[in-house]
Design a protein around this motif. Structure first.
Motif, PDB file in Angstrom:
ATOM      1  N   UNK A  22      47.405  35.460  40.169  1.00  0.00           N
ATOM      2  CA  UNK A  22      46.869  36.644  40.366  1.00  0.00           C
ATOM      3  C   UNK A  22      44.918  36.827  40.603  1.00  0.00           C
ATOM      4  N   UNK A  23      44.600  36.056  41.354  1.00  0.00           N
ATOM      5  CA  UNK A  23      43.118  35.891  41.644  1.00  0.00           C
ATOM      6  C   UNK A  23      43.327  36.997  42.776  1.00  0.00           C
ATOM      7  N   UNK A  24      41.672  37.447  42.747  1.00  0.00           N
ATOM      8  CA  UNK A  24      41.044  38.017  43.792  1.00  0.00           C
ATOM      9  C   UNK A  24      39.996  38.039  44.061  1.00  0.00           C
ATOM     10  N   UNK A  25      38.956  38.409  44.796  1.00  0.00           N
ATOM     11  CA  UNK A  25      38.036  37.965  45.570  1.00  0.00           C
ATOM     12  C   UNK A  25      36.890  39.358  45.472  1.00  0.00           C
ATOM     13  N   UNK A  26      35.711  38.553  45.817  1.00  0.00           N
ATOM     14  CA  UNK A  26      34.195  39.483  46.229  1.00  0.00           C
ATOM     15  C   UNK A  26      33.552  39.404  47.264  1.00  0.00           C
ATOM     16  N   UNK A  27      33.302  39.917  47.995  1.00  0.00           N
ATOM     17  CA  UNK A  27      32.919  39.377  49.436  1.00  0.00           C
ATOM     18  C   UNK A  27      31.474  40.348  49.033  1.00  0.00           C
ATOM     19  N   UNK A  28      30.205  39.633  50.176  1.00  0.00           N
ATOM     20  CA  UNK A  28      29.185  40.593  49.998  1.00  0.00           C
ATOM     21  C   UNK A  28      29.617  41.160  51.728  1.00  0.00           C
ATOM     22  N   UNK A  29      30.198  42.241  50.726  1.00  0.00           N
ATOM     23  CA  UNK A  29      31.075  43.479  52.406  1.00  0.00           C
ATOM     24  C   UNK A  29      30.502  44.799  52.270  1.00  0.00           C
ATOM     25  N   UNK A  30      30.236  45.474  52.835  1.00  0.00           N
ATOM     26  CA  UNK A  30      30.057  46.817  52.677  1.00  0.00           C
ATOM     27  C   UNK A  30      29.641  47.429  50.971  1.00  0.00           C
ATOM     28  N   UNK A  31      30.613  47.191  50.866  1.00  0.00           N
ATOM     29  CA  UNK A  31      30.062  48.507  49.988  1.00  0.00           C
ATOM     30  C   UNK A  31      30.695  47.536  47.531  1.00  0.00           C
ATOM     31  N   UNK A  32      31.317  46.227  48.618  1.00  0.00           N
ATOM     32  CA  UNK A  32      31.701  45.528  46.967  1.00  0.00           C
ATOM     33  C   UNK A  32      31.554  45.726  46.169  1.00  0.00           C
ATOM     34  N   UNK A  63      42.958  40.562  37.134  1.00  0.00           N
ATOM     35  CA  UNK A  63      42.573  39.641  38.039  1.00  0.00           C
ATOM     36  C   UNK A  63      42.182  38.273  37.151  1.00  0.00           C
ATOM     37  N   UNK A  64      42.633  37.146  37.589  1.00  0.00           N
ATOM     38  CA  UNK A  64      42.219  35.720  37.047  1.00  0.00           C
ATOM     39  C   UNK A  64      40.976  35.150  37.753  1.00  0.00           C
ATOM     40  N   UNK A  65      41.381  34.416  39.057  1.00  0.00           N
ATOM     41  CA  UNK A  65      40.543  33.807  39.694  1.00  0.00           C
ATOM     42  C   UNK A  65      39.794  34.669  40.539  1.00  0.00           C
ATOM     43  N   UNK A  66      38.415  34.923  40.825  1.00  0.00           N
ATOM     44  CA  UNK A  66      37.695  35.262  41.825  1.00  0.00           C
ATOM     45  C   UNK A  66      36.654  34.498  43.355  1.00  0.00           C
ATOM     46  N   UNK A  67      36.803  34.705  44.027  1.00  0.00           N
ATOM     47  CA  UNK A  67      36.914  33.559  45.206  1.00  0.00           C
ATOM     48  C   UNK A  67      35.223  34.827  45.437  1.00  0.00           C
ATOM     49  N   UNK A 118      36.450  38.488  32.609  1.00  0.00           N
ATOM     50  CA  UNK A 118      37.260  37.176  31.663  1.00  0.00           C
ATOM     51  C   UNK A 118      38.128  36.142  32.873  1.00  0.00           C
ATOM     52  N   UNK A 119      37.817  36.802  34.020  1.00  0.00           N
ATOM     53  CA  UNK A 119      38.023  35.742  35.126  1.00  0.00           C
ATOM     54  C   UNK A 119      37.221  34.259  35.850  1.00  0.00           C
ATOM     55  N   UNK A 120      38.279  33.897  35.981  1.00  0.00           N
ATOM     56  CA  UNK A 120      37.256  31.847  37.116  1.00  0.00           C
ATOM     57  C   UNK A 120      36.949  32.166  38.181  1.00  0.00           C
ATOM     58  N   UNK A 121      35.734  31.785  38.066  1.00  0.00           N
ATOM     59  CA  UNK A 121      35.008  31.635  39.678  1.00  0.00           C
ATOM     60  C   UNK A 121      34.985  30.802  40.555  1.00  0.00           C
ATOM     61  N   UNK A 122      36.048  31.100  41.682  1.00  0.00           N
ATOM     62  CA  UNK A 122      35.964  29.841  42.654  1.00  0.00           C
ATOM     63  C   UNK A 122      34.948  30.234  43.736  1.00  0.00           C
ATOM     64  N   UNK A 352      38.674  43.151  46.079  1.00  0.00           N
ATOM     65  CA  UNK A 352      38.358  43.902  44.602  1.00  0.00           C
ATOM     66  C   UNK A 352      37.648  45.145  44.719  1.00  0.00           C
ATOM     67  N   UNK A 353      37.306  45.845  45.179  1.00  0.00           N
ATOM     68  CA  UNK A 353      36.046  46.446  44.782  1.00  0.00           C
ATOM     69  C   UNK A 353      35.389  47.234  46.669  1.00  0.00           C
ATOM     70  N   UNK A 354      36.781  48.869  46.965  1.00  0.00           N
ATOM     71  CA  UNK A 354      35.685  49.472  47.190  1.00  0.00           C
ATOM     72  C   UNK A 354      36.582  49.179  49.182  1.00  0.00           C
ATOM     73  N   UNK A 355      35.937  48.058  49.350  1.00  0.00           N
ATOM     74  CA  UNK A 355      36.543  47.295  50.827  1.00  0.00           C
ATOM     75  C   UNK A 355      37.840  46.842  50.474  1.00  0.00           C
TER      76      UNK A 355
END
Length: 501
Positions: A22-32, A63-67, A118-122, A352-355
């Motif tokens: 149940x992980x997700x993803x945060x990238x330096x892209x747009x307004x994420x 979300x559990x693990x955030x790439x 409460x998520x794990x950083x990947x 995860x957010x906006x993108x």
């Protein structure tokens, strides 16, 4: 009314649930990041500048693990730019998304944000423009307790305890010609193997993800995995898979069957990995990190001018607004990941957010849930214990893209300790409700604890800034559990979840 029969047998065990699915993803892209998770001037911002209203939604999403931090972005990223005093951090050009990166959010800040959610950083390392030495430096800064140059630098920068990041991605989509520093399978496989060997020399307990294909339509799909794994198999633990889906040419029927392509993708990577395992006479079985998957209207974004010759900070890019149909497909993709959880050990909804995201924000204003938020959040909350693969007896319909597709798809979970179970279902029919009878006698359930569905008379209804609650979960009326038989009627184009105890 068309009917379906489903049997849930505890012997049909897939795997115990690992929350990383149940992980997700945060990238330096747009307004994420900027104007997404981070907006110092917002009324809800904490001392680090992170929006607490967004943090609450991320926690609700489950979300559990955030790439992090990419994605294509990572292939030009200098991690050192994002640590230390903020007023000394340089502004850099990001070639991946043709924008400016201020580096006001870096590793230390993002690690604190992960703890709040409460998520794990990947973590992903740059193997596009950089290599082994940079990856080792980042690992030392992030994970070494103290007493070395880079770990002591982290302490001076305000983070006394190591981040203890366990899961590391060896670059991103290195098969793609859009990727800064992309490589052939042979060259990348050698670099990934050397990088992995060095990282595990520093910490043998790291879990490493080698880059698989960027999609099942890549011309090198399959052969890329074979070549890369032949070089790196004994040094890595996962191979990545990336897949995005969208409705094309008004063909809703094919779109609703998108999970058939995801299944094909998984089957191909699994068989390729097992081929390499046997060829190398290895005792280890490689798993898949499906660390990018989502709905993405990529065709429309390619035709737009949102990526242009201007260099801007956090421009609005890839901000898809999702429909009920999109949410049903996403829920079905998550069902497919769970049904393959014995080999798909980790997954990241991108992003995860906006993108292309389940959560949207407006600068200085509100945050809200997209339609895709609901199947992910409910599945993450209800799925506990072990995954069970149901036996499904249901009719089919013909699709232009995937051929024959079952009208219903489903997966179940069971937690023996609490006696709780959950069944997740989709109805792909565009016009008809389906009556489904589910044999749950082996689960020992006697009570329906919760029954919800996502559907609408308008399959293209959406939540927007102007109408943030147009679409939401509905009670799944008429669900009955009698003598071990659960009977439920699924509306057309719907995703549903039923919790039992």
């Amino acid at each position: 009314m068309p009917q379906a029969r489903i049997a849930i047998d505890r012997t049909m065990l897939v795997a115990p649930i690992n929350r990383r699915i149940f992980g997700s993803f945060v990238e330096h892209l747009g307004r994420c990041v900027y104007d997404g998770i981070y907006e110092p001037g917002h009324a809800s911002a904490n001392d680090d500048g992170f929006r607490l209203d967004v943090i609450d939604l991320v926690k609700e999403l489950g979300s559990s693990t955030i790439r992090y931090p990419g994605g294509n972005f990572v292939s030009g990223y200098r991690w050192e730019d994002g640590v230390g005093p903020k007023d000394e951090r340089p502004v850099r050009r990001d070639l991946a998304w043709h924008s400016l990166e201020t580096n006001q959010v870096g590793l230390d800040e993002f690690a604190r944000w992960c703890k709040l959610t409460g998520s794990e950083l990947m973590m992903a390392v740059n193997l596009g423009t950089r290599g082994i030495e940079n990856a080792l430096d980042l690992l030392e800064y992030a994970n070494h307790p103290s007493g070395t140059a880079l770990s002591d630098q982290r302490i001076v920068n305000g983070t006394s305890e190591p981040h203890d990041i366990r899961m590391w991605c060896l670059g991103n989509e290195m098969d793609g010609p859009w990727q800064t520093g992309y490589l052939s399978a042979d060259d990348y496989g050698k670099l990934a193997a050397r990088t992995a060997q060095a990282l595990k020399a520093a910490d043998k307990n790291l879990e490493l993800v080698v880059c698989g294909s960027s999609g099942s339509t890549m011309p090198t799909f399959g052969d890329w995995e074979r070549t890369v794994l032949e070089h790196s198999y004994e040094h890595v633990d996962y191979i990545s898979a990336h897949a995005y889906y969208q409705e094309r040419n008004g063909d809703l029927g094919s779109y609703l069957a998108s999970s058939l392509d995801m299944q094909y993708f998984i089957d191909t990577v699994v068989s390729t990995g097992d081929h390499v395992k046997n060829k190398l006479h290895s005792n280890k079985t490689i798993k898949i990190s499906f660390d990018e998957w989502n709905i993405w209207y990529l065709d429309e974004h390619r035709a737009s001018e949102e990526v242009n010759d201007e260099w801007r900070v956090a421009p609005r890019q890839l901000e898809d607004t999702y429909s009920v149909a999109d949410a049903v497909v996403l829920g079905n993709l998550l069902i497919t990941l769970l049904k393959n959880h014995d080999r798909v050990g980790s997954a990241s909804l991108a992003q995860l957010v906006n993108v292309i995201a389940p959560i949207m924000t407006e600068p200085g204003g509100a945050s809200w849930r997209q339609t895709t938020f609901f199947p992910f959040s409910v599945t993450s909350r209800l799925a506990r214990g072990e995954v069970l693969r149901p036996r499904i007896d249901v009719g089919i319909y013909e699709t232009a893209v995937y051929g024959a597709a079952p009208l219903v798809d489903s997966v179940a979970t069971f937690d023996e300790e609490s006696g709780r179970a959950a069944v997740f279902l989709v109805n792909r029919s565009q016009t008809e409700s389906l009556q489904v009878t589910i044999d749950v006698a082996e689960l020992g359930a006697s009570v329906i604890d919760e029954a919800v569905s996502l559907h609408d008379a308008d399959a293209y209804a959406k939540n927007t800034l102007a109408d943030q609650t147009r679409v939401g979960l509905r009670s799944l009326a008429g669900a009955v559990l009698t003598d071990g038989a659960l009977t439920v009627t699924l509306p057309p184009v719907s995703w549903s979840a039923i919790a039992l105890k």
